[in-house]
Motif scaffolding. Structure first.
Motif, PDB file in Angstrom:
ATOM      1  N   GLY A  10      15.116 -37.799  -1.202  1.00 45.69           N
ATOM      2  CA  GLY A  10      16.586 -37.994  -1.119  1.00 45.69           C
ATOM      3  C   GLY A  10      17.200 -37.798  -2.502  1.00 45.69           C
ATOM      4  N   SER A  11      18.131 -36.858  -2.640  1.00 42.01           N
ATOM      5  CA  SER A  11      18.744 -36.579  -3.953  1.00 42.01           C
ATOM      6  C   SER A  11      19.657 -37.731  -4.384  1.00 42.01           C
ATOM      7  CB  SER A  11      19.560 -35.283  -3.900  1.00 42.01           C
ATOM      8  OG  SER A  11      18.718 -34.185  -3.620  1.00 42.01           O
ATOM      9  N   HIS A  12      19.729 -37.943  -5.697  1.00 42.44           N
ATOM     10  CA  HIS A  12      20.605 -39.010  -6.228  1.00 42.44           C
ATOM     11  C   HIS A  12      22.051 -38.483  -6.323  1.00 42.44           C
ATOM     12  CE1 HIS A  12      22.147 -42.294  -8.620  1.00 42.44           C
ATOM     13  NE2 HIS A  12      20.954 -42.928  -8.525  1.00 42.44           N
ATOM     14  N   PRO A  13      23.076 -39.243  -5.809  1.00 41.78           N
ATOM     15  CA  PRO A  13      24.469 -38.733  -5.830  1.00 41.78           C
ATOM     16  C   PRO A  13      25.160 -38.894  -7.195  1.00 41.78           C
ATOM     17  CG  PRO A  13      24.421 -40.887  -4.805  1.00 41.78           C
ATOM     18  CD  PRO A  13      22.987 -40.550  -5.109  1.00 41.78           C
ATOM     19  N   GLY A  14      24.486 -39.507  -8.164  1.00 37.91           N
ATOM     20  CA  GLY A  14      25.142 -39.781  -9.450  1.00 37.91           C
ATOM     21  C   GLY A  14      25.643 -38.530 -10.134  1.00 37.91           C
ATOM     22  N   TYR A  15      24.831 -37.510 -10.176  1.00 35.83           N
ATOM     23  CA  TYR A  15      25.238 -36.270 -10.818  1.00 35.83           C
ATOM     24  C   TYR A  15      26.434 -35.656 -10.097  1.00 35.83           C
ATOM     25  CZ  TYR A  15      25.104 -31.512 -12.605  1.00 35.83           C
ATOM     26  OH  TYR A  15      25.445 -30.311 -13.169  1.00 35.83           O
ATOM     27  N   ALA A  16      26.378 -35.717  -8.751  1.00 41.78           N
ATOM     28  CA  ALA A  16      27.494 -35.185  -7.965  1.00 41.78           C
ATOM     29  C   ALA A  16      28.780 -35.963  -8.253  1.00 41.78           C
ATOM     30  CB  ALA A  16      27.160 -35.225  -6.475  1.00 41.78           C
ATOM     31  N   TYR A  17      28.637 -37.294  -8.323  1.00 39.24           N
ATOM     32  CA  TYR A  17      29.826 -38.111  -8.631  1.00 39.24           C
ATOM     33  C   TYR A  17      30.382 -37.782 -10.026  1.00 39.24           C
ATOM     34  CZ  TYR A  17      29.784 -41.158  -4.548  1.00 39.24           C
ATOM     35  OH  TYR A  17      29.876 -41.655  -3.290  1.00 39.24           O
ATOM     36  N   ARG A  18      29.508 -37.623 -11.005  1.00 32.64           N
ATOM     37  CA  ARG A  18      29.957 -37.291 -12.355  1.00 32.64           C
ATOM     38  C   ARG A  18      30.677 -35.944 -12.386  1.00 32.64           C
ATOM     39  NH1 ARG A  18      25.105 -39.886 -13.734  1.00 32.64           N
ATOM     40  NH2 ARG A  18      23.960 -37.922 -13.647  1.00 32.64           N
ATOM     41  N   ALA A  19      30.085 -34.950 -11.711  1.00 31.26           N
ATOM     42  CA  ALA A  19      30.723 -33.634 -11.657  1.00 31.26           C
ATOM     43  C   ALA A  19      32.062 -33.700 -10.924  1.00 31.26           C
ATOM     44  CB  ALA A  19      29.787 -32.633 -10.989  1.00 31.26           C
ATOM     45  N   LEU A  20      32.072 -34.479  -9.820  1.00 36.84           N
ATOM     46  CA  LEU A  20      33.309 -34.628  -9.058  1.00 36.84           C
ATOM     47  C   LEU A  20      34.383 -35.334  -9.887  1.00 36.84           C
ATOM     48  CD1 LEU A  20      34.672 -34.199  -6.325  1.00 36.84           C
ATOM     49  CD2 LEU A  20      33.744 -36.399  -5.578  1.00 36.84           C
ATOM     50  N   TRP A  21      33.989 -36.365 -10.635  1.00 37.32           N
ATOM     51  CA  TRP A  21      34.943 -37.105 -11.479  1.00 37.32           C
ATOM     52  C   TRP A  21      35.499 -36.216 -12.594  1.00 37.32           C
ATOM     53  CZ3 TRP A  21      38.360 -40.529 -12.133  1.00 37.32           C
ATOM     54  CH2 TRP A  21      38.689 -41.024 -13.406  1.00 37.32           C
ATOM     55  N   LEU A  22      34.616 -35.415 -13.206  1.00 40.31           N
ATOM     56  CA  LEU A  22      35.083 -34.523 -14.271  1.00 40.31           C
ATOM     57  C   LEU A  22      36.047 -33.471 -13.738  1.00 40.31           C
ATOM     58  CD1 LEU A  22      31.805 -34.006 -16.339  1.00 40.31           C
ATOM     59  CD2 LEU A  22      33.806 -35.377 -16.951  1.00 40.31           C
ATOM     60  N   ASP A  23      35.759 -32.960 -12.534  1.00 40.29           N
ATOM     61  CA  ASP A  23      36.665 -31.982 -11.937  1.00 40.29           C
ATOM     62  C   ASP A  23      38.042 -32.597 -11.661  1.00 40.29           C
ATOM     63  OD1 ASP A  23      34.709 -30.085 -12.057  1.00 40.29           O
ATOM     64  OD2 ASP A  23      34.096 -30.292  -9.956  1.00 40.29           O
ATOM     65  N   LEU A  24      38.028 -33.805 -11.052  1.00 36.26           N
ATOM     66  CA  LEU A  24      39.301 -34.468 -10.744  1.00 36.26           C
ATOM     67  C   LEU A  24      40.054 -34.840 -12.024  1.00 36.26           C
ATOM     68  CD1 LEU A  24      38.276 -36.784  -7.767  1.00 36.26           C
ATOM     69  CD2 LEU A  24      39.510 -34.625  -7.676  1.00 36.26           C
ATOM     70  N   TRP A  25      39.334 -35.316 -13.038  1.00 39.25           N
ATOM     71  CA  TRP A  25      39.974 -35.693 -14.311  1.00 39.25           C
ATOM     72  C   TRP A  25      40.611 -34.475 -14.991  1.00 39.25           C
ATOM     73  CZ3 TRP A  25      41.904 -39.364 -17.117  1.00 39.25           C
ATOM     74  CH2 TRP A  25      42.069 -39.183 -18.505  1.00 39.25           C
ATOM     75  N   SER A  26      39.873 -33.373 -14.983  1.00 37.90           N
ATOM     76  CA  SER A  26      40.407 -32.163 -15.604  1.00 37.90           C
ATOM     77  C   SER A  26      41.633 -31.663 -14.852  1.00 37.90           C
ATOM     78  CB  SER A  26      39.323 -31.084 -15.635  1.00 37.90           C
ATOM     79  OG  SER A  26      39.830 -29.898 -16.193  1.00 37.90           O
ATOM     80  N   LEU A  27      41.539 -31.676 -13.514  1.00 40.74           N
ATOM     81  CA  LEU A  27      42.672 -31.224 -12.713  1.00 40.74           C
ATOM     82  C   LEU A  27      43.878 -32.148 -12.889  1.00 40.74           C
ATOM     83  CD1 LEU A  27      43.731 -29.187 -10.657  1.00 40.74           C
ATOM     84  CD2 LEU A  27      42.824 -30.662  -8.831  1.00 40.74           C
ATOM     85  N   GLY A  28      43.625 -33.470 -12.880  1.00 40.81           N
ATOM     86  CA  GLY A  28      44.713 -34.428 -13.074  1.00 40.81           C
ATOM     87  C   GLY A  28      45.357 -34.299 -14.441  1.00 40.81           C
TER      88      GLY A  28
END
Length: 646
Positions: free
Chosen positions: A135-153
Motif C-alpha cells: 500500500g503506497s503512502h499518501p504523504g508524498y501525494a499530499y505534499r505535492a497536492l499542497w504545493l500545487d494548491l499553495w502555488s495556485l492560490g
C-alpha cells in the motif's frame, strides 16, 4: 463607505468564489490523479517485490527477505508491506503512520486519499510460495497536492493584488474628476461661480462637467443681473442722472451720519462761474455736456482722496465732503480743483476756461446738516463776491493742530490707549453675535476721547499703523482673558495698515491658537478696500487662512458693482449708517436695503445694520432681512461681561 472601498469589496466578493471554485476543481482533479498514481505505484511495487523475494523464500532465507523489504520500506513511499506464506501465515509486516506531518490537517480531512492494498504472488517455479501486499503512502501525494494548491492560490492572490492596484489607479483617476465635480457643485451652492477648463476624458464625466459649467455661468449671470438691479435702485434714488455723481439726497444722509459718528469732516461747496450765461448762450444740451465734463474733471481730481464724497447739488453747484482733512489740506485740494477746472475748456467757440468759487466749512459738534450747508454757502458767497478763490468759515489756529499732533505722539508713546466695546446683537434670537472694539485716548483732563477726535492727526502724521498695532495688542489681550465660549471680538483696521506687509506679518506672528477659530474678527471699510483691493485682499486672505473672521464695514456707501463679493467673500457685511438712519420714512431706501439683504443671504453672508437708534428702526430692519443690529439701541446689552459702549 467610499466608492473606491465599495468597488474593491465588490471585486473581492467576485474573485473570491472564482478563486475558491478554481482551487476546488484543481484539488479534486489532482486528487483523482494521485489516487490512480498511488494504486499504480503500489501494484508495480508489489509485482517487483514478489519477483525479488522469490529466491529468498525458495531458500527459506527469511532474514534476507526482511532486509530486502526494509530497504524498500525505509524509502518512505509505502504505508504497508505484507509478506505471507502460501498457507497464509504472516512472514513479514511493515506499517507506517498514514497521516503526513508537513501538510495542514484540514487538507487531509477535506481531500482524503484512500490507499488501496494491492498484491502480487511470489512464485517458486510454477508453484506459489507466498503473497506480497503493498500500500503506497499518501504523504508524498499530499505534499505535492499542497504545493500545487499553495502555488495556485499564491498566483490568485498576486493576481488579485495586481488587479486591485490597477483598479485603484483607475479609480483614483476617475475619483479625482468626481472630487473636482463635487468641489465645483459645492462652490456653486456657495455662489462661487467657477468653471472647469480641463474637461475629463470620460464621456459621462465630461457631460456632467459641461452641465455644471453651464449652471455656474447661468447663476453668475443671474447674480450679476440681481446685483445690477439692486444697484440701479440705489442709483435712481441717490445718483444724479446727468453727471453720474451722488445727489443732494445722498449728501443729506452723509451729513446726518457725520453727527451720528462724531467724525471730523470738511464740507466744500463748488460753484462754476458764469454757468447760467453759458447755458443761455449755448443752449441746454451744450451746457449739459460742459457740466458733465466739469464733473468728470472734479471726480478725477478727488479720486486719490480717501473717504472723499463728491456730490452735485443743483445746476453748476457741487459739494465735496472729506474725512479727516484739516483746513490747510482742504485749501490745497481746492486749489488743485481750480487748476483742473482751468484746463477744462468751456466750448469750442473760443470761450475762456472754466473757473469756480469755493466755500469751505468744518463740521463741528452741534451743527445740523442745514446749518453746515448754510455756513459753507455763506463762505461760497463771500468767495463769489471777491471774484474767485475760497473762504474758510471757521479757520483753525495752526498752533492748536501742532499741540494736537504732539499730544497724540505722546499718548501713543506712553501707550495710554484703552478700549470700549459695543455689542452686535441678533434681534431675533436675543444673543450677541460679537463685540467691536473702539479706541480711546485720554485728554489733559483725563477724559477719554473717541477715535474721531484723533484719527485725523494719526493719518496726517503717519501714525495710523502704530495706532492699529496698539489696538490689536489690547484686543488680543482681551481674548486671552475672556471666556473661550464668549462672543468673538472685532477690530476695525485701516486699509493702509492692512496694505502694509510688515504690519500684516507682525499680526500673524502675534496670533495664537486661542485667537483664531472665529474668536477674532477683522473689519475694514468698503471704500478703503475697493481703493486698495489687491493688497488688502491679499492680507485678509492670509488672516482668513489663520482662522480670523473677516467683515466689511460701511457696506453700500459707495456706488460700486457688488460683483466683487463673488471673488472676495467676507463673513459679514455692516451696512453704512446712511442706509439705516432714514429707514422708517424712506420707501426707496427700504426697498434697496431689502435687496441688499437678499444679495447677502444669497452669498451666505451675515448682514448687520449699524447706528440703530430705536426699537422701531430695529423692528423695520428685522422685517427687511437684517441679521444683526449695532448702535445706541443695543448699548444696554451685556456682551461677554463687558458693557457695550460707543
Amino acid at each position: 463607505m467610499t466608492l473606491s472601498r465599495l468597488i474593491t469589496l465588490l471585486m473581492t466578493l467576485l474573485l473570491l468564489p472564482i478563486t475558491v471554485g478554481a482551487l476546488a476543481i484543481v484539488a479534486q482533479h489532482n486528487r483523482e490523479q494521485w489516487k490512480e498514481q498511488l494504486a499504480s505505484h503500489a501494484q508495480d511495487t508489489a509485482i517487483a517485490l514478489g519477483l525479488a523475494l522469490q529466491p529468498y523464500l525458495a531458500a527459506n532465507d527469511l532474514a534476507g527477505a526482511e532486509s530486502l523489504v526494509d530497504a524498500i520500506f525505509d524509502g518512505g513511499y509505502y504505508q504497508t508491506i505484507l509478506v505471507r506464506a502460501a498457507d497464509g501465515s504472516q512472514l513479514i509486516e511493515r506499517q507506517a503512520n498514514p497521516r503526513p506531518t508537513d501538510v495542514p490537517g484540514w487538507l487531509v480531512a477535506a481531500l482524503p486519499l484512500p490507499t488501496p492494498l494491492l498484491g502480487a504472488p511470489i512464485m517458486n517455479g510454477w508453484k506459489q510460495s507466498g503473497m506480497v501486499t503493498v500500500g503506497s503512502h499518501p504523504g508524498y501525494a499530499y505534499r505535492a497536492l499542497w504545493l500545487d494548491l499553495w502555488s495556485l492560490g499564491r498566483w490568485f492572490v498576486l493576481g488579485w493584488l495586481a488587479s486591485s492596484l490597477l483598479v485603484a489607479a483607475g479609480l483614483r483617476w476617475i475619483l479625482a474628476s468626481l472630487r473636482t465635480l463635487e468641489d465645483q457643485a459645492l462652490r456653486v451652492a456657495r455662489l462661487e461661480f467657477t468653471t472647469q477648463k480641463n474637461l475629463p476624458r470620460i464621456r459621462e464625466l465630461r457631460r456632467i462637467t459641461e452641465a455644471l459649467n453651464l449652471l455656474s455661468d447661468k447663476f453668475r449671470g443671474l447674480f450679476s443681473e440681481y446685483s445690477a438691479s439692486a444697484e440701479s435702485l440705489r442709483e435712481l434714488a441717490y445718483r444724479d442722472p446727468l453727471t453720474g455723481l451722488p445727489n443732494a439726497r445722498f449728501l443729506q444722509n452723509a451729513l446726518a451720519e457725520t453727527w451720528e459718528t462724531n467724525e471730523t469732516r470738511q464740507l466744500m461747496l463748488i460753484q462754476i462761474d458764469g454757468f447760467q450765461a453759458l447755458n443761455a448762450r449755448l443752449g441746454r444740451a451744450n451746457a449739459d455736456r460742459i457740466l458733465s465734463a466739469a464733473a468728470k474733471t472734479l471726480k478725477r481730481a478727488v479720486k486719490g482722496q480717501s473717504g472723499a464724497l463728491l456730490v452735485r447739488l443743483e445746476s453748476a453747484t457741487f459739494a465735496l465732503l472729506a474725512e479727516n482733512l484739516g483746513p490747510e489740506p482742504m485749501s490745497r485740494l481746492a486749489a488743485c480743483l481750480q487748476a483742473e477746472l482751468t484746463d477744462t475748456v468751456a466750448s469750442g467757440n473760443g470761450d475762456p476756461p472754466l473757473t469756480a468759487c469755493f466755500g469751505i466749512c468744518e463740521l463741528t459738534d452741534g451743527l445740523t446738516a442745514t446749518e453746515a450747508l448754510s455756513l459753507a454757502d455763506a463762505a461760497l458767497r463771500r468767495a463769489q463776491a471777491q471774484g474767485a478763490g475760497l473762504i474758510v468759515s471757521e479757520p483753525r489756529n495752526p498752533q492748536d493742530e501742532q499741540e494736537r499732533d504732539l499730544w497724540l505722539k505722546t499718548q501713543l508713546a506712553n501707550q495710554t490707549l484703552s478700549l470700549r466695546w459695543q455689542a452686535v446683537a441678533d434681534p431675533r434670537r436675543g444673543i450677541s453675535l460679537h463685540r467691536e472694539a473702539y479706541a480711546r485716548l485720554p485728554d489733559a483732563d483725563g477724559r477719554l476721547l473717541p477715535a474721531h477726535a484723533f484719527l485725523p492727526f494719526a493719518e496726517r502724521n503717519g501714525l495710523q499703523g502704530e495706532l492699529d498695532r496698539q489696538v490689536i495688542a489690547l484686543v488680543l489681550a482681551e481674548l486671552k482673558r475672556a471666556d473661550r465660549n464668549g462672543p468673538p471680538c472685532a477690530v476695525n483696521l485701516a486699509a493702509e495698515s492692512l496694505a502694509d506687509e510688515r504690519f500684516v506679518n507682525d499680526l500673524l506672528d502675534a496670533l495664537s491658537p486661542r485667537d483664531v477659530g472665529g474668536r477674532l474678527l477683522v473689519e475694514t471699510g468698503e471704500a478703503a478696500f475697493l481703493t486698495h483691493r489687491e493688497s488688502v485682499g491679499h492680507a485678509l486672505k492670509k488672516l482668513r487662512e489663520r482662522g480670523v473672521g473677516i467683515g466689511l464695514d460701511r457696506f453700500g456707501r459707495r456706488f460700486a458693482d457688488f460683483g466683487y463679493l463673488l471673488d472676495w467673500r467676507p463673513d459679514y457685511l455692516k451696512l453704512d449708517g446712511t442706509l439705516v438712519r432714514r429707514i422708517l420714512d424712506d420707501v426707496s431706501g427700504r426697498f434697496y436695503l431689502q435687496s441688499l439683504a437678499h444679495l447677502a443671504h444669497g452669498l451666505n453672508l451675515t448682514l448687520i445694520a449699524t447706528q440703530v437708534e430705536s426699537e422701531a428702526q430695529q423692528a423695520q430692519l428685522v422685517e427687511l432681512g437684517v441679521d444683526g443690529v449695532q448702535g445706541h439701541w443695543v448699548d444696554g446689552l451685556e456682551s461677554g461681561g463687558v458693557r457695550s459702549e460707543e
